[in-house]
Motif scaffolding. Sequence first.
Motif, mmCIF file in Angstrom:
data_model
loop_
_atom_site.group_PDB
_atom_site.id
_atom_site.type_symbol
_atom_site.label_atom_id
_atom_site.label_comp_id
_atom_site.label_asym_id
_atom_site.label_seq_id
_atom_site.Cartn_x
_atom_site.Cartn_y
_atom_site.Cartn_z
ATOM 1 N N GLU A 153 -7.814 13.786 -36.414
ATOM 2 C CA GLU A 153 -7.551 12.547 -35.698
ATOM 3 C C GLU A 153 -7.109 11.453 -36.666
ATOM 4 O O GLU A 153 -6.184 10.700 -36.389
ATOM 5 C CB GLU A 153 -8.801 12.061 -34.950
ATOM 6 C CG GLU A 153 -9.228 12.940 -33.772
ATOM 7 C CD GLU A 153 -10.293 13.939 -34.139
ATOM 8 O OE1 GLU A 153 -10.755 13.941 -35.310
ATOM 9 O OE2 GLU A 153 -10.699 14.743 -33.265
ATOM 10 N N PHE A 154 -7.790 11.407 -37.820
ATOM 11 C CA PHE A 154 -7.527 10.303 -38.744
ATOM 12 C C PHE A 154 -6.075 10.305 -39.211
ATOM 13 O O PHE A 154 -5.426 9.259 -39.266
ATOM 14 C CB PHE A 154 -8.467 10.390 -39.947
ATOM 15 C CG PHE A 154 -8.255 9.270 -40.925
ATOM 16 C CD1 PHE A 154 -8.570 7.971 -40.580
ATOM 17 C CD2 PHE A 154 -7.713 9.516 -42.180
ATOM 18 C CE1 PHE A 154 -8.359 6.926 -41.473
ATOM 19 C CE2 PHE A 154 -7.499 8.483 -43.074
ATOM 20 C CZ PHE A 154 -7.823 7.183 -42.723
ATOM 21 N N ARG A 155 -5.565 11.491 -39.529
ATOM 22 C CA ARG A 155 -4.186 11.534 -40.041
ATOM 23 C C ARG A 155 -3.176 11.087 -38.975
ATOM 24 O O ARG A 155 -2.160 10.476 -39.295
ATOM 25 C CB ARG A 155 -3.869 12.921 -40.602
ATOM 26 C CG ARG A 155 -4.601 13.141 -41.921
ATOM 27 C CD ARG A 155 -4.328 14.480 -42.586
ATOM 28 N NE ARG A 155 -4.860 14.439 -43.949
ATOM 29 C CZ ARG A 155 -4.817 15.463 -44.806
ATOM 30 N NH1 ARG A 155 -4.259 16.614 -44.439
ATOM 31 N NH2 ARG A 155 -5.314 15.333 -46.021
ATOM 32 N N HIS A 156 -3.464 11.384 -37.711
ATOM 33 C CA HIS A 156 -2.564 10.909 -36.646
ATOM 34 C C HIS A 156 -2.707 9.398 -36.434
ATOM 35 O O HIS A 156 -1.713 8.703 -36.262
ATOM 36 C CB HIS A 156 -2.824 11.663 -35.344
ATOM 37 C CG HIS A 156 -2.315 13.070 -35.370
ATOM 38 N ND1 HIS A 156 -0.974 13.381 -35.422
ATOM 39 C CD2 HIS A 156 -2.956 14.256 -35.376
ATOM 40 C CE1 HIS A 156 -0.814 14.692 -35.444
ATOM 41 N NE2 HIS A 156 -2.011 15.245 -35.420
ATOM 42 N N VAL A 157 -3.957 8.917 -36.438
ATOM 43 C CA VAL A 157 -4.157 7.467 -36.290
ATOM 44 C C VAL A 157 -3.415 6.745 -37.415
ATOM 45 O O VAL A 157 -2.701 5.765 -37.201
ATOM 46 C CB VAL A 157 -5.667 7.119 -36.320
ATOM 47 C CG1 VAL A 157 -5.876 5.611 -36.417
ATOM 48 C CG2 VAL A 157 -6.360 7.665 -35.076
ATOM 49 N N LYS A 158 -3.548 7.285 -38.618
ATOM 50 C CA LYS A 158 -2.930 6.657 -39.786
ATOM 51 C C LYS A 158 -1.398 6.736 -39.710
ATOM 52 O O LYS A 158 -0.699 5.810 -40.134
ATOM 53 C CB LYS A 158 -3.440 7.339 -41.057
ATOM 54 C CG LYS A 158 -3.263 6.463 -42.263
ATOM 55 C CD LYS A 158 -3.971 6.979 -43.490
ATOM 56 C CE LYS A 158 -3.523 6.119 -44.670
ATOM 57 N NZ LYS A 158 -4.061 6.595 -45.927
#
Lengths: 368, 368
Positions: free
Chosen positions: A114-119
Amino acid sequence: MTQSRLNKLTASLRTSGLSAVALNPGPTLTYLSGIGFHLMERPVVLLVAPDQDPVLVLPELELPKVELFPYKIQAFAYGENPSEWDDAFRKAAQALGLDGKRIGVEPRQMRLLEFRHVKAGAPEADYPDATDVLSGLRLKKDKAEVDAMRKAVKIAQDALEATIPQMKIGMTEKELASELVMQLLKHGSESEMPFAPIVSAGPNSANPHASPTKRKIQVGDLLVVDWGAAHDGYISDLTRTFAVGEVDEEYQKIHKIVQESNAAGRAAAKPGVPCANVDIAARDVIERSGYGKYFTHRTGHGIGMEGHEAPYMRGDNMQLLEPGMAFTVEPGIYLAGRNGVRIEDNLVITEDGADCLSDMPREIRVVG
Amino acid sequence: MTQSRLNKLTASLRTSGLSAVALNPGPTLTYLSGIGFHLMERPVVLLVAPDQDPVLVLPELELPKVELFPYKIQAFAYGENPSEWDDAFRKAAQALGLDGKRIGVEPRQMRLLEFRHVKAGAPEADYPDATDVLSGLRLKKDKAEVDAMRKAVKIAQDALEATIPQMKIGMTEKELASELVMQLLKHGSESEMPFAPIVSAGPNSANPHASPTKRKIQVGDLLVVDWGAAHDGYISDLTRTFAVGEVDEEYQKIHKIVQESNAAGRAAAKPGVPCANVDIAARDVIERSGYGKYFTHRTGHGIGMEGHEAPYMRGDNMQLLEPGMAFTVEPGIYLAGRNGVRIEDNLVITEDGADCLSDMPREIRVVG
């Protein structure tokens, strides 16, 4: 109710210096939405910022859940092809004007997925740890939450009482764990258990985080059962230690020490004192008995929707206990390669002390 | 066995351009070590690099598990105070000389919690997605793995057969889910279920990822049961759809279409053809019937230690099927707000076709 929780979050965002929080499926998202999402290989993220409708990024096949939200949200759905996903996250971040801002995250819950997509959606943002802000929301339980936990404790205790007559020499730890889970369900636990019970005997009981094995329960074993139930999304988390037939005197002795330590920890729990006091009171009993180095973990952790949340009963935690905080008291002594003991109860701080939700006998009981 | 798996990993690291992989608790770590670690609020990470003993960073209270490793590892344990944790990770990265190197991670499994500590230990390293390298290890199942999955399918089927007579009008989805979990345990499933069963009826059945609710099962509902068992760490993941009493003709019709779609998907599964073929074959049946836009997800996913792993049966996945690959075929039709159907089986590719592990009747069965 979820609307007021959302309002509380946006109020704390204003004072925390965060522009938003990004939440993936887990207790905080469920707390704020009342909806259960699962951790999948497809990212689901709720972005919450003050003064705007929250934004949800999710796979198209989860779209029916948007209707279940108790307040207005903006949804950005993506298709099956992962190459499209970043685009949905970019639109979501743009809708809230988040790039370059401070977006709080929960490192214990958010995966790199999730974090890499949010970023990718807000590459210039900072992503500070918002655990304290978010766990603060759930830290003090209201009456409905305590009632649900009390019920989860009752289910767990009734289920273990029904399991005790089945505890037989020669049974494996795994078999006993299965029997206990059946009894938990029969007594009304939700089928999504808070955690798989620990059933560990003999040398395995000396490992505080053992998983049930195919080892057979033998005369002379201590038998640690660490189990819980779930009711209305709230859980219990208890431990009792049994003697299989006759056990060595030293094992009876360490059981008694842990029982006293558990009582001392519970007695220290009241509003206005630091969490550390609970740990120190429980640890002191074990240290004075000479077994201090065999008590290898903190005395307790917060409990509610999760088995491990704030507040933590650790010797260096100066956070003050307040009415509504709920946590475990679970001292133990672990003699590596031999046997271990743990006794765990669930408490809620009240206006003038603490309410112990669990009341199953703590004395050593002989089974088999 | 785990030693040869570790050797296979280090061999693929050499050809992948990665210096190491960093693994947190999850299926890959269990596959490589044979040991179950849980995701906790304390980070546990295994670092594997070629030509060196693997390095494990873990909390002191998990140290007993180091003894269980089937090969030599270097352990760096940390205490209860989170401020010490980065130091353990720094020593671990130094032991393998990893800073500035390429350390592969699993974004679907690794949380920011572990990642931020790993990164603090090797701040100049790159952290590419190693999902393909790692899922490649587990992609083709050996005989022991297929046998475990076959047993997990049998347990699941027997448990559902035992549950069918209990399916009564007026029962809630939650009650039925609990009964099913009890039967799964009674029939020998491990108590750590692969996933909580989906039991969804009427409008809820039109949500492919519904969680069981307190809604009562009514005459005229379609009833979707998506469930599985675990055996020796391997799982099954099946779905059947029932009619509660008499259901509308359209619902009988969509059930029949999905049944044909499921059969077409299974028939397309054989070695040497792309995963896409399975999706296309199943989807084609539904599209020709005019319900194409109500089949909102891919046709299947890999299965083994996890419910969702490679290979994925998606229309754009040109990966070729090979003997030993195991996956689901699970087409569905979802009429939002009304009713839904899904029929799911578990297959393993053989030398000359595919072995369908599940054989429970797929025809619509009337319950209640």
